[in-house]
Design an enzyme around this catalytic site. Structure first.
Site, PDB file in Angstrom:
ATOM      1  N   LYS A  22       0.889  42.528  13.650  1.00 36.63           N
ATOM      2  CA  LYS A  22       0.987  42.176  15.072  1.00 36.63           C
ATOM      3  C   LYS A  22       2.408  41.748  15.453  1.00 36.63           C
ATOM      4  O   LYS A  22       2.971  42.240  16.422  1.00 36.63           O
ATOM      5  CB  LYS A  22       0.015  41.042  15.389  1.00 36.63           C
ATOM      6  CG  LYS A  22       0.299  40.330  16.698  1.00 36.63           C
ATOM      7  CD  LYS A  22      -0.639  39.184  16.881  1.00 36.63           C
ATOM      8  CE  LYS A  22      -0.193  37.953  17.550  1.00 36.63           C
ATOM      9  NZ  LYS A  22       1.066  37.380  17.578  1.00 36.63           N
ATOM     10  N   ASN A  23       2.983  40.835  14.678  1.00 36.04           N
ATOM     11  CA  ASN A  23       4.267  40.284  15.109  1.00 36.04           C
ATOM     12  C   ASN A  23       5.431  41.255  14.907  1.00 36.04           C
ATOM     13  O   ASN A  23       6.519  41.013  15.425  1.00 36.04           O
ATOM     14  CB  ASN A  23       4.516  38.923  14.453  1.00 36.04           C
ATOM     15  CG  ASN A  23       3.622  37.851  15.087  1.00 36.04           C
ATOM     16  OD1 ASN A  23       3.066  38.064  16.171  1.00 36.04           O
ATOM     17  ND2 ASN A  23       3.460  36.730  14.408  1.00 36.04           N
ATOM     18  N   CYS A 117      -0.336  32.059  22.875  1.00 37.47           N
ATOM     19  CA  CYS A 117      -1.011  30.875  22.359  1.00 37.47           C
ATOM     20  C   CYS A 117      -0.340  29.596  22.822  1.00 37.47           C
ATOM     21  O   CYS A 117       0.875  29.511  22.889  1.00 37.47           O
ATOM     22  CB  CYS A 117      -1.047  30.917  20.830  1.00 37.47           C
ATOM     23  SG  CYS A 117      -2.240  32.106  20.243  1.00 37.47           S
ATOM     24  N   ARG A 122       6.931  25.700  23.925  1.00 40.31           N
ATOM     25  CA  ARG A 122       7.440  26.890  23.226  1.00 40.31           C
ATOM     26  C   ARG A 122       8.689  27.380  23.957  1.00 40.31           C
ATOM     27  O   ARG A 122       8.651  28.334  24.727  1.00 40.31           O
ATOM     28  CB  ARG A 122       6.351  27.952  23.142  1.00 40.31           C
ATOM     29  CG  ARG A 122       5.175  27.471  22.296  1.00 40.31           C
ATOM     30  CD  ARG A 122       4.191  28.549  22.000  1.00 40.31           C
ATOM     31  NE  ARG A 122       4.740  29.613  21.189  1.00 40.31           N
ATOM     32  CZ  ARG A 122       4.037  30.682  20.804  1.00 40.31           C
ATOM     33  NH1 ARG A 122       2.785  30.805  21.169  1.00 40.31           N
ATOM     34  NH2 ARG A 122       4.585  31.614  20.066  1.00 40.31           N
ATOM     35  N   ASP A 307       1.598  30.351  10.747  1.00 35.74           N
ATOM     36  CA  ASP A 307       0.481  31.133  11.298  1.00 35.74           C
ATOM     37  C   ASP A 307      -0.711  31.208  10.341  1.00 35.74           C
ATOM     38  O   ASP A 307      -1.752  31.768  10.690  1.00 35.74           O
ATOM     39  CB  ASP A 307       0.951  32.545  11.683  1.00 35.74           C
ATOM     40  CG  ASP A 307       1.925  32.520  12.848  1.00 35.74           C
ATOM     41  OD1 ASP A 307       2.009  31.484  13.525  1.00 35.74           O
ATOM     42  OD2 ASP A 307       2.605  33.534  13.070  1.00 35.74           O
ATOM     43  N   ARG A 399      -6.726  39.031  20.110  1.00 33.73           N
ATOM     44  CA  ARG A 399      -5.291  39.270  20.342  1.00 33.73           C
ATOM     45  C   ARG A 399      -4.597  39.747  19.076  1.00 33.73           C
ATOM     46  O   ARG A 399      -3.601  40.461  19.150  1.00 33.73           O
ATOM     47  CB  ARG A 399      -4.602  37.974  20.795  1.00 33.73           C
ATOM     48  CG  ARG A 399      -4.842  37.592  22.232  1.00 33.73           C
ATOM     49  CD  ARG A 399      -3.874  36.499  22.654  1.00 33.73           C
ATOM     50  NE  ARG A 399      -2.549  36.817  22.162  1.00 33.73           N
ATOM     51  CZ  ARG A 399      -1.686  35.931  21.649  1.00 33.73           C
ATOM     52  NH1 ARG A 399      -1.982  34.670  21.605  1.00 33.73           N
ATOM     53  NH2 ARG A 399      -0.506  36.327  21.210  1.00 33.73           N
TER      54      ARG A 399
HETATM   55  C1  EPZ Z   1       6.962  33.732  16.305  1.00 28.75           C
HETATM   56  O1  EPZ Z   1       6.959  32.977  17.499  1.00 28.75           O
HETATM   57  C2  EPZ Z   1       5.542  34.249  16.133  1.00 28.75           C
HETATM   58  N1  EPZ Z   1       5.232  35.066  17.288  1.00 28.75           N
HETATM   59  C3  EPZ Z   1       4.571  33.096  15.998  1.00 28.75           C
HETATM   60  O2  EPZ Z   1       3.305  33.637  15.702  1.00 28.75           O
HETATM   61  C4  EPZ Z   1       5.005  32.183  14.849  1.00 28.75           C
HETATM   62  O3  EPZ Z   1       4.206  31.033  14.840  1.00 28.75           O
HETATM   63  C5  EPZ Z   1       6.479  31.777  15.005  1.00 28.75           C
HETATM   64  O4  EPZ Z   1       7.313  32.953  15.178  1.00 28.75           O
HETATM   65  C6  EPZ Z   1       6.999  31.017  13.790  1.00 28.75           C
HETATM   66  O5  EPZ Z   1       6.852  31.807  12.644  1.00 28.75           O
HETATM   67  C7  EPZ Z   1       5.665  36.329  17.330  1.00 28.75           C
HETATM   68  O6  EPZ Z   1       6.315  36.825  16.422  1.00 28.75           O
HETATM   69  C8  EPZ Z   1       5.307  37.118  18.535  1.00 28.75           C
HETATM   70  P1  EPZ Z   1      10.130  30.776  16.875  1.00 28.75           P
HETATM   71  P2  EPZ Z   1       8.336  32.551  18.159  1.00 28.75           P
HETATM   72  O7  EPZ Z   1      11.109  31.115  17.942  1.00 28.75           O
HETATM   73  O8  EPZ Z   1       9.335  33.606  17.933  1.00 28.75           O
HETATM   74  C9  EPZ Z   1      11.801  26.473  18.215  1.00 28.75           C
HETATM   75  C10 EPZ Z   1       1.007  34.015  15.926  1.00 28.75           C
HETATM   76  O9  EPZ Z   1       0.032  33.254  15.739  1.00 28.75           O
HETATM   77  N2  EPZ Z   1      12.542  27.229  19.243  1.00 28.75           N
HETATM   78  O10 EPZ Z   1      10.404  31.231  15.493  1.00 28.75           O
HETATM   79  O11 EPZ Z   1       8.036  32.169  19.562  1.00 28.75           O
HETATM   80  C11 EPZ Z   1      10.306  26.441  18.510  1.00 28.75           C
HETATM   81  O12 EPZ Z   1       9.964  25.393  19.376  1.00 28.75           O
HETATM   82  C12 EPZ Z   1       2.240  33.510  16.645  1.00 28.75           C
HETATM   83  O13 EPZ Z   1       1.025  35.205  15.577  1.00 28.75           O
HETATM   84  C13 EPZ Z   1      13.438  26.567  20.048  1.00 28.75           C
HETATM   85  O14 EPZ Z   1      13.634  25.363  19.935  1.00 28.75           O
HETATM   86  O15 EPZ Z   1       8.688  31.264  17.315  1.00 28.75           O
HETATM   87  C14 EPZ Z   1       9.708  26.297  17.128  1.00 28.75           C
HETATM   88  O16 EPZ Z   1       9.704  24.945  16.773  1.00 28.75           O
HETATM   89  C15 EPZ Z   1       2.031  32.166  17.212  1.00 28.75           C
HETATM   90  N3  EPZ Z   1      14.097  27.291  21.001  1.00 28.75           N
HETATM   91  C16 EPZ Z   1      10.711  27.022  16.220  1.00 28.75           C
HETATM   92  O17 EPZ Z   1      11.901  27.163  16.980  1.00 28.75           O
HETATM   93  C17 EPZ Z   1      13.899  28.626  21.158  1.00 28.75           C
HETATM   94  O18 EPZ Z   1      14.553  29.225  22.029  1.00 28.75           O
HETATM   95  C18 EPZ Z   1      10.279  28.414  15.761  1.00 28.75           C
HETATM   96  O19 EPZ Z   1       9.931  29.208  16.881  1.00 28.75           O
HETATM   97  C19 EPZ Z   1      13.007  29.286  20.325  1.00 28.75           C
HETATM   98  C20 EPZ Z   1      12.314  28.558  19.373  1.00 28.75           C
END
Ligand code: EPZ
Length: 439
Positions: A22-23, A117, A122, A307, A399
């Site tokens: 998915k991701n 989610c 986020r 995840d 999803r």
């Molecule tokens: C991806 O989300 C995945 N989604 C998520 O999977 C997964 O939980 C996450 O990566 C972490 O592995 C997809 O790939 C579509 P991040 P993403 O940016 O990219 C902080 C699932 O269940 N951050 O790596 O949105 C944030 O708050 C989903 O399949 C900032 O501070 O996650 C978090 O603490 C849910 N500023 C950390 O970084 C930003 O601009 C990691 O978030 C971006 C993120």
């Protein structure tokens, strides 16, 4: 409103074939609009996030059609607007990849703020900071929930990510691929879907090196061409079935996977008393259902994936002793614990740490999927518990999990998707296999 009904305590046995990731696919479908030619995407998972993106691309004017089961064709030659509205993107988080893809190719994008989610804040500040560094002007209209991006041109630069972010890493790769000059991402995320998206872009003619390490170097190219590409298997779907096998007991062969992606989970399941047998593209999980407590900390790849955190909590809820699970990625990803308590789980949460006292027996419960992975956790809890479980909000599970009830049924689970559960007497269901129930 559909529900899943589960009658628990069957051991799981047999083979389960894992779908495309998915991701990865939610990044690769938007990336496909950057190509001048037609892209064919194979090993496409049949999940709601894909259907939502298909719909979104169609509204942008692309031809985005299934040409076979599991194969999507994306032709962006008729794309006629760069405006992804709330109506199309509200259900998915990964709509943010449309920003990088549209900005990269057309130097403009208007994208409604992402849905998906809900487990606390986020933010996408790192994405926007990077787009600005590449030369984009951005209007953040939070009253109407729309981000508008525009650039005369994008110029490569050095970007250091304050936090390791999957989404920001991919979005920068997208925008920088068609920028002038070289972009370097430092402190990049290393998840398998980052490597997969880079491989896809490289197949279209991009020049991306270092994906899978924490420094990625993108040399901009003038244009991309079409190509055919096969999505990698879903690490999280695979992990979900591995944990289900561990918690229920049995012998499950999780097939069509990249075992290396599962290292952090395999190590934990071994610690908890399971036997893990690895082949080239499969992992067998053999468990008698008696697990022992351990400590788990979620981390960016190659650490233990956030995840898989809710699913793992269910495994630990059954494990003898006291386990600790520390969530380091998301600030508020324990919202579902309240639902797990309905199964009789003994879990307390203090900030980012869940303390889990293993219980001998869990009992079926009437619960809701509060998000995608929490929904998967409810399914595992239902499979491992005595009696009948009813799970609402199945749309969250859909999803990201293709045909979940069919895959589990083939492993011996007693599970059924029902529309009109209110016609059913849950007590009476105890006496019959769910397969015999019509709704
Ligand atoms: C991806 O989300 C995945 N989604 C998520 O999977 C997964 O939980 C996450 O990566 C972490 O592995 C997809 O790939 C579509 P991040 P993403 O940016 O990219 C902080 C699932 O269940 N951050 O790596 O949105 C944030 O708050 C989903 O399949 C900032 O501070 O996650 C978090 O603490 C849910 N500023 C950390 O970084 C930003 O601009 C990691 O978030 C971006 C993120």
């Amino acid at each position: 409103m559909e529900h899943l009904l589960i009658k628990g305590r069957n051991p799981l046995n047999g083979d389960v074939v894992i779908s495309g990731a998915k991701n990865a696919v939610v990044a690769i479908i938007p990336a496909a609009i950057m190509a001048n030619g037609v892209c064919i995407i194979d090993n496409l998972p049949a999940i709601e996030d894909v259907r939502c993106l298909q719909d979104t691309l169609t509204k942008l004017g692309c031809v985005c059609e299934l040409i076979d089961e599991g194969t999507l064709m994306v032709d962006s030659s008729s794309l006629n607007n760069c405006n992804a509205t709330f109506d199309s993107v509200r259900r998915i988080r990964a709509s943010y990849y449309l920003m990088g893809a549209l900005l990269g190719r057309f130097k403009e994008a208007k994208v409604a703020l992402p849905g998906g989610c809900n487990f606390g804040t986020r933010p996408i500040d790192l994405h926007l900071k990077a787009f600005r560094a590449l030369g984009a002007k951005i209007d953040e209209d939070y009253d109407n929930g729309i981000i508008s991006l525009k650039a005369d041109k994008l110029v490569g630069t050095n970007i250091f990510l304050d936090t390791v972010s999957v989404g920001a890493t991919i979005n920068i790769m997208l925008a920088a691929t068609l920028a002038e000059g070289v972009t370097t991402i430092e402190n990049a995320a290393k998840e398998p879907h980052i490597v997969d998206t880079a491989n896809f872009l490289n197949m279209l003619g991009a020049k991306i090196k270092g994906a899978g390490t924490d420094v990625i170097r993108i040399t901009g190219v003038e244009s991309l061409h079409g190509a055919e590409y096969m999505i990698i298997p879903d690490q999280i779907e695979a992990g979900t079935y591995m944990i289900a096998a561990a918690a229920c007991g049995g012998h499950v062969s999780v097939k069509n996977i990249i075992p290396k992606h599962m290292d952090s989970l395999s190590a934990k399941l071994k610690e908890m008393g399971c036997q893990i047998v690895e082949g080239d593209d499969f992992i067998d999980v053999i468990s008698d259902g008696n697990l022992t407590a351990t400590r788990v900390k979620t981390m960016a790849y190659p650490g233990f994936p956030t995840d898989l955190q809710p699913q793992m909590v269910v495994g630990l809820a059954k494990a003898e002793g006291i386990s600790l699970l520390t969530e380091t990625v998301w600030e508020n990803r324990f919202q579902y614990i309240e639902q797990l308590r309905k199964f009789g789980c003994d879990i307390s949460v203090d900030g980012r740490v869940a303390t889990i006292h293993g219980v001998k027996q869990m009992n079926g419960a009437d619960v809701m999927a509060t998000d995608l992975r929490a929904g998967a956790a409810m399914v595992i809890a239902g499979l491992a518990a005595n009696g009948i479980t009813k799970i609402g909000n199945v749309r969250f599970i859909d999803r990201g999990y293709e045909k979940i009830e069919y895959k589990l049924k083939s492993l011996g689970a007693d599970i059924k998707r029902v529309k009109d559960w209110w016609n059913l007497n849950l007590q009476l269901l105890q006496a019959v296999p769910l397969a015999t129930v019509f709704t």
